[in-house]
Design a protein around this motif. Sequence first.
Motif, short mmCIF file in Angstrom:
data_model
loop_
_atom_site.label_atom_id
_atom_site.label_comp_id
_atom_site.label_asym_id
_atom_site.label_seq_id
_atom_site.Cartn_x
_atom_site.Cartn_y
_atom_site.Cartn_z
N UNK A 154 0.80 -1.21 0.00
CA UNK A 154 0.00 0.00 0.00
C UNK A 154 0.84 1.27 0.00
N UNK A 155 2.13 1.14 0.22
CA UNK A 155 3.00 2.32 0.21
C UNK A 155 4.01 2.29 -0.93
N UNK A 156 4.17 1.11 -1.58
CA UNK A 156 5.08 1.01 -2.72
C UNK A 156 4.32 1.25 -4.02
N UNK A 157 4.45 2.44 -4.57
CA UNK A 157 3.74 2.81 -5.79
C UNK A 157 4.34 2.12 -7.01
N UNK A 158 3.49 1.50 -7.87
CA UNK A 158 4.01 0.94 -9.12
C UNK A 158 4.60 2.04 -9.99
N UNK A 159 5.57 1.70 -10.81
CA UNK A 159 6.26 2.69 -11.64
C UNK A 159 5.34 3.32 -12.67
N UNK A 160 4.29 2.58 -13.09
CA UNK A 160 3.43 3.08 -14.17
C UNK A 160 2.25 3.90 -13.66
N UNK A 161 2.25 4.27 -12.38
CA UNK A 161 1.12 5.04 -11.83
C UNK A 161 1.62 6.31 -11.15
N UNK A 162 0.89 7.39 -11.36
CA UNK A 162 1.18 8.65 -10.67
C UNK A 162 0.86 8.49 -9.19
N UNK A 163 1.62 9.18 -8.34
CA UNK A 163 1.43 9.03 -6.89
C UNK A 163 0.00 9.37 -6.46
N UNK A 164 -0.56 10.47 -6.99
CA UNK A 164 -1.91 10.88 -6.60
C UNK A 164 -2.94 9.84 -7.03
N UNK A 165 -2.76 9.31 -8.25
CA UNK A 165 -3.68 8.28 -8.74
C UNK A 165 -3.59 7.02 -7.90
N UNK A 166 -2.36 6.61 -7.58
CA UNK A 166 -2.15 5.41 -6.76
C UNK A 166 -2.79 5.58 -5.39
N UNK A 167 -2.61 6.76 -4.77
CA UNK A 167 -3.16 6.99 -3.44
C UNK A 167 -4.69 6.94 -3.46
#
Length: 201
Positions: A154-167
């Motif tokens: 839940x804290x490791x964002x995938x490389x293909x996603x923007x941080x805001x979108x991932x959150x």
Amino acid sequence: MKKDKKRTVEHCLVIDIGSLARANILSNDCHGTWVWRDDDNAVTSSAEYQHNQGIFTLRFASNDQNKVQNIRISTTPCNYGNHRYWFTCPGENCGRRIAKIYFVDGQFLCRHCHKLNYLIQQCSKRYVAQLNMQRMRIKLGWPLDHDQVPFIKKINKPLNKHHKTFRAMVDKHDEYERQHNATTMALFNAFIDRLDRFKES
């Protein structure tokens, strides 16, 4: 009389114009073979395609007949430059601007022309939160066979996603998970209440 269930988009072959754009298939005179794969990555179906001057042509076999279908493609400008592609549904008296076309009864049309539902529209309300939670896990690439998603994911964002979108996706998943857990607990408590009443009778 029990109402027959409609076919669902999840059980149809689909072509997403976003996938075509990401694969650079929408350049002029681009042609090749589009394939559909199952969960084991084995090819289940295929169609020949060609794009030229805004016309996306599909050639495929259906019920032992070779078919050709032409689908018009249009564009609209995006807010930050570039443009977005759309299919124009070739259905009779339709012409909707759509992102996905579905294969039913030998032709690719929009879900409205095919009268398709989403699976979630047909399932019992008690399973809606669980289904939404699982769909969000699939989008995030998280495992489906765990009751709880490991915190590290839940804290490791995938490389293909923007941080805001991932959150935002994580927050939505957590809300579906809370709804699912609340529904599960309510069903369990209702079962215990019925069991107690049965014992008292």
